[in-house]
Motif scaffolding. Structure first.
Motif, PDB file in Angstrom:
ATOM      1  N   ILE A  61       0.843  -1.191   0.000  1.00  0.00           N
ATOM      2  CA  ILE A  61       0.000   0.000   0.000  1.00  0.00           C
ATOM      3  C   ILE A  61       0.882   1.246   0.000  1.00  0.00           C
ATOM      4  N   ALA A  62       0.435   2.309  -0.665  1.00  0.00           N
ATOM      5  CA  ALA A  62       1.205   3.564  -0.758  1.00  0.00           C
ATOM      6  C   ALA A  62       1.462   4.135   0.642  1.00  0.00           C
ATOM      7  N   PRO A  63       2.526   4.936   0.781  1.00  0.00           N
ATOM      8  CA  PRO A  63       3.025   5.419   2.078  1.00  0.00           C
ATOM      9  C   PRO A  63       2.011   5.771   3.148  1.00  0.00           C
ATOM     10  N   SER A  64       0.729   5.776   2.844  1.00  0.00           N
ATOM     11  CA  SER A  64      -0.304   5.860   3.880  1.00  0.00           C
ATOM     12  C   SER A  64      -0.579   7.231   4.481  1.00  0.00           C
ATOM     13  N   THR A  65      -1.750   7.328   5.015  1.00  0.00           N
ATOM     14  CA  THR A  65      -2.291   8.567   5.588  1.00  0.00           C
ATOM     15  C   THR A  65      -1.408   9.262   6.609  1.00  0.00           C
ATOM     16  N   ALA A  66      -1.220   8.628   7.740  1.00  0.00           N
ATOM     17  CA  ALA A  66      -0.671   9.368   8.863  1.00  0.00           C
ATOM     18  C   ALA A  66       0.686   8.874   9.334  1.00  0.00           C
ATOM     19  N   GLY A  67       1.740   9.363   8.681  1.00  0.00           N
ATOM     20  CA  GLY A  67       3.087   9.070   9.139  1.00  0.00           C
ATOM     21  C   GLY A  67       3.480   7.607   9.070  1.00  0.00           C
ATOM     22  N   GLY A  68       4.707   7.357   9.372  1.00  0.00           N
ATOM     23  CA  GLY A  68       5.199   6.001   9.412  1.00  0.00           C
ATOM     24  C   GLY A  68       5.536   5.461   8.041  1.00  0.00           C
ATOM     25  N   PRO A  69       6.169   4.336   8.018  1.00  0.00           N
ATOM     26  CA  PRO A  69       6.604   3.698   6.769  1.00  0.00           C
ATOM     27  C   PRO A  69       5.417   3.178   5.978  1.00  0.00           C
ATOM     28  N   PRO A  70       5.629   2.867   4.696  1.00  0.00           N
ATOM     29  CA  PRO A  70       4.540   2.320   3.886  1.00  0.00           C
ATOM     30  C   PRO A  70       4.069   1.018   4.506  1.00  0.00           C
ATOM     31  N   ARG A  71       2.788   0.792   4.499  1.00  0.00           N
ATOM     32  CA  ARG A  71       2.308  -0.405   5.176  1.00  0.00           C
ATOM     33  C   ARG A  71       1.838  -1.465   4.198  1.00  0.00           C
ATOM     34  N   THR A  72       1.793  -2.667   4.665  1.00  0.00           N
ATOM     35  CA  THR A  72       1.366  -3.801   3.858  1.00  0.00           C
ATOM     36  C   THR A  72       0.067  -4.330   4.433  1.00  0.00           C
ATOM     37  N   GLU A  73      -0.899  -4.535   3.555  1.00  0.00           N
ATOM     38  CA  GLU A  73      -2.146  -5.112   4.046  1.00  0.00           C
ATOM     39  C   GLU A  73      -2.204  -6.595   3.695  1.00  0.00           C
ATOM     40  N   TYR A  74      -2.832  -7.338   4.567  1.00  0.00           N
ATOM     41  CA  TYR A  74      -2.935  -8.775   4.355  1.00  0.00           C
ATOM     42  C   TYR A  74      -4.393  -9.200   4.298  1.00  0.00           C
ATOM     43  N   GLU A  75      -4.635 -10.189   3.459  1.00  0.00           N
ATOM     44  CA  GLU A  75      -5.961 -10.788   3.381  1.00  0.00           C
ATOM     45  C   GLU A  75      -5.812 -12.279   3.611  1.00  0.00           C
ATOM     46  N   ILE A  76      -6.790 -12.889   4.217  1.00  0.00           N
ATOM     47  CA  ILE A  76      -6.690 -14.324   4.451  1.00  0.00           C
ATOM     48  C   ILE A  76      -7.171 -15.081   3.214  1.00  0.00           C
ATOM     49  N   THR A  77      -6.514 -16.189   2.913  1.00  0.00           N
ATOM     50  CA  THR A  77      -6.916 -17.011   1.763  1.00  0.00           C
ATOM     51  C   THR A  77      -7.803 -18.153   2.247  1.00  0.00           C
ATOM     52  N   ASP A  78      -8.321 -18.918   1.305  1.00  0.00           N
ATOM     53  CA  ASP A  78      -9.125 -20.080   1.688  1.00  0.00           C
ATOM     54  C   ASP A  78      -8.266 -21.062   2.482  1.00  0.00           C
ATOM     55  N   LYS A  79      -7.069 -21.241   1.984  1.00  0.00           N
ATOM     56  CA  LYS A  79      -6.137 -22.129   2.678  1.00  0.00           C
ATOM     57  C   LYS A  79      -5.894 -21.609   4.095  1.00  0.00           C
ATOM     58  N   GLY A  80      -5.815 -20.296   4.205  1.00  0.00           N
ATOM     59  CA  GLY A  80      -5.589 -19.686   5.512  1.00  0.00           C
ATOM     60  C   GLY A  80      -6.762 -19.915   6.452  1.00  0.00           C
ATOM     61  N   THR A  81      -7.957 -19.814   5.907  1.00  0.00           N
ATOM     62  CA  THR A  81      -9.145 -20.036   6.736  1.00  0.00           C
ATOM     63  C   THR A  81      -9.181 -21.474   7.236  1.00  0.00           C
ATOM     64  N   GLU A  82      -8.830 -22.369   6.343  1.00  0.00           N
ATOM     65  CA  GLU A  82      -8.771 -23.776   6.729  1.00  0.00           C
ATOM     66  C   GLU A  82      -7.771 -23.977   7.867  1.00  0.00           C
ATOM     67  N   GLU A  83      -6.594 -23.394   7.678  1.00  0.00           N
ATOM     68  CA  GLU A  83      -5.548 -23.483   8.701  1.00  0.00           C
ATOM     69  C   GLU A  83      -6.045 -22.901  10.023  1.00  0.00           C
ATOM     70  N   PHE A  84      -6.710 -21.766   9.918  1.00  0.00           N
ATOM     71  CA  PHE A  84      -7.231 -21.108  11.118  1.00  0.00           C
ATOM     72  C   PHE A  84      -8.158 -22.053  11.879  1.00  0.00           C
ATOM     73  N   LEU A  85      -9.079 -22.671  11.162  1.00  0.00           N
ATOM     74  CA  LEU A  85     -10.031 -23.550  11.832  1.00  0.00           C
ATOM     75  C   LEU A  85      -9.334 -24.771  12.421  1.00  0.00           C
ATOM     76  N   THR A  86      -8.352 -25.278  11.691  1.00  0.00           N
ATOM     77  CA  THR A  86      -7.593 -26.414  12.217  1.00  0.00           C
ATOM     78  C   THR A  86      -6.904 -26.043  13.519  1.00  0.00           C
ATOM     79  N   LEU A  87      -6.214 -24.918  13.498  1.00  0.00           N
ATOM     80  CA  LEU A  87      -5.505 -24.485  14.701  1.00  0.00           C
ATOM     81  C   LEU A  87      -6.474 -24.255  15.848  1.00  0.00           C
TER      82      LEU A  87
END
Lengths: 213, 213
Positions: A61-87
DNA sequence: ACCTCACTAATCAAATTTGACTAGGCTGGA
DNA sequence: TCCAGCCTAGTCAAATTTGATTAGTGAGGT
């Protein structure tokens, strides 16, 4: 396994899409920094690692609204949801005497159907009882318990803790069966995250008895 | 901090001089691999690290009696003994909800004078009670406990565990005051280590209910 | 106008932990 | 005799965790 992956996956999932700092704030809001290793380094590491493993997708994501370094956004995948439920299921069922893992799972227990939650907790209680039988036999030698000396206190402590844990779990089962909380598929869920811009009522750091609320 | 340094320092201290494999065996004999991170890698790492820091001195030994690579023996230094006692006292006093640290300390509690052990445990109980007051206030908001939803169960669980821990500690204090066990300066101590060549009555791995003893 | 503090968002080196692997010697059965 | 499996003693790469540090921005005081 530690609690961090479950915590991070679950937090991202609740937001749909989140950057590291947001996850970090959620976990702090939960008080997770008090009872788990949810520190900045661990959180950012977990995000990167799980992105590499395909449980999350990263969006730069572009350097962002309020100060600080550029941030990275994450989204969960189907595989991730499966992993989440397993855990999550694993954390609820297994008694591995690491209280932080159970705590993390409690935070997400309502993501399961009520029926299943109760079932998993029942299995947890059974697991504790089984563990208790095994070690009680194991550390009670036929030549009397005195042979162990003060070392026996270690097992005594564990057994005591296990009993307390089992009792508490039975209480929780009762509350859930009694209709407490809102589980998956029961409409309007309770969301334990901070909305973007909402202030965190809990300050960082120790639970301050003089908390100015 | 984890329990490993306390465990390793204490084990070396009891032997006077020990190689890694001996420490590893002691800890297994204690069942420490069940409730702490006492795995080979961690043990050898801790030994090397603490030698580097001056808590232990390393002696290279010739390729040794019975197979395997040349082994290194370690001796505890004065600085190491000091560190050991510091870690031990700290582990007994502070309630940091990491049960493995308390367990490790229990194994060495008799290395302190009886009077001091009781005093430290008393302080532990006080610490737990203080912690309890702090978090109870913290997580009981003025707009009713319902605001926390199921998240409140996490704190509920911790408080329950803390109470159980306090109660157990009071019991231990009672046993110690009642004259149980042999403490520092009271003659013939109980030594929870394996002599060289003595067989380990407990097999590696899980506490096996079908343990052939 | 300048300085300090606090907040946002993250990174980095160092320490630790995990889990698998190595390699020599001994033992017991086919 | 030979070889599979176990015991001894430890190493190693990869993953994780810790604790400190960075760097930009805005608000408030002087």
């Amino acid at each position: 396994m530690s609690a961090i992956r479950l915590l991070v996956l679950g937090a991202v999932r609740q937001h749909g899409r989140a950057h590291g700092y947001q996850v970090r704030n959620d976990l702090e809001y939960w008080g997770a920094h008090e009872w788990s290793n949810a520190k900045p380094g661990s959180i950012y590491h977990a995000l990167k690692q799980m992105a590499k493993q395909g449980f999350l997708v990263a969006h730069e994501i572009a350097p962002s609204t309020a100060g600080g370094p550029p941030r990275t956004e994450y989204e969960i995948t189907d595989k991730g949801t499966e992993e989440f439920l397993t855990l999550l299921r694993e954390a609820l069922v297994t008694y591995d005497q690491k209280p932080d893992i159970l705590s993390a799972a409690l935070g997400f227990i309502v993501d399961l159907p009520r029926r299943e939650a109760v079932e998993l907790l029942r299995r947890r209680v059974e697991g504790i009882e089984e563990w208790r039988r095994a070690v009680t036999e194991y550390y009670t030698p036929e030549d009397g318990p005195e042979r162990l000396g003060h070392i026996g206190e270690i097992m005594n402590f564990w057994v005591h803790s296990a009993d307390a844990g089992a009792e508490w779990t039975r209480g929780l089962i009762g509350r859930i069966e009694g209709g407490a909380y809102t589980f998956a598929g029961e409409g309007e869920p309770f969301v334990g995250v901070l909305a973007e811009g909402q202030e965190n009522p809990y300050a960082t750091g120790e639970p301050d008895p003089g908390d100015p609320r």
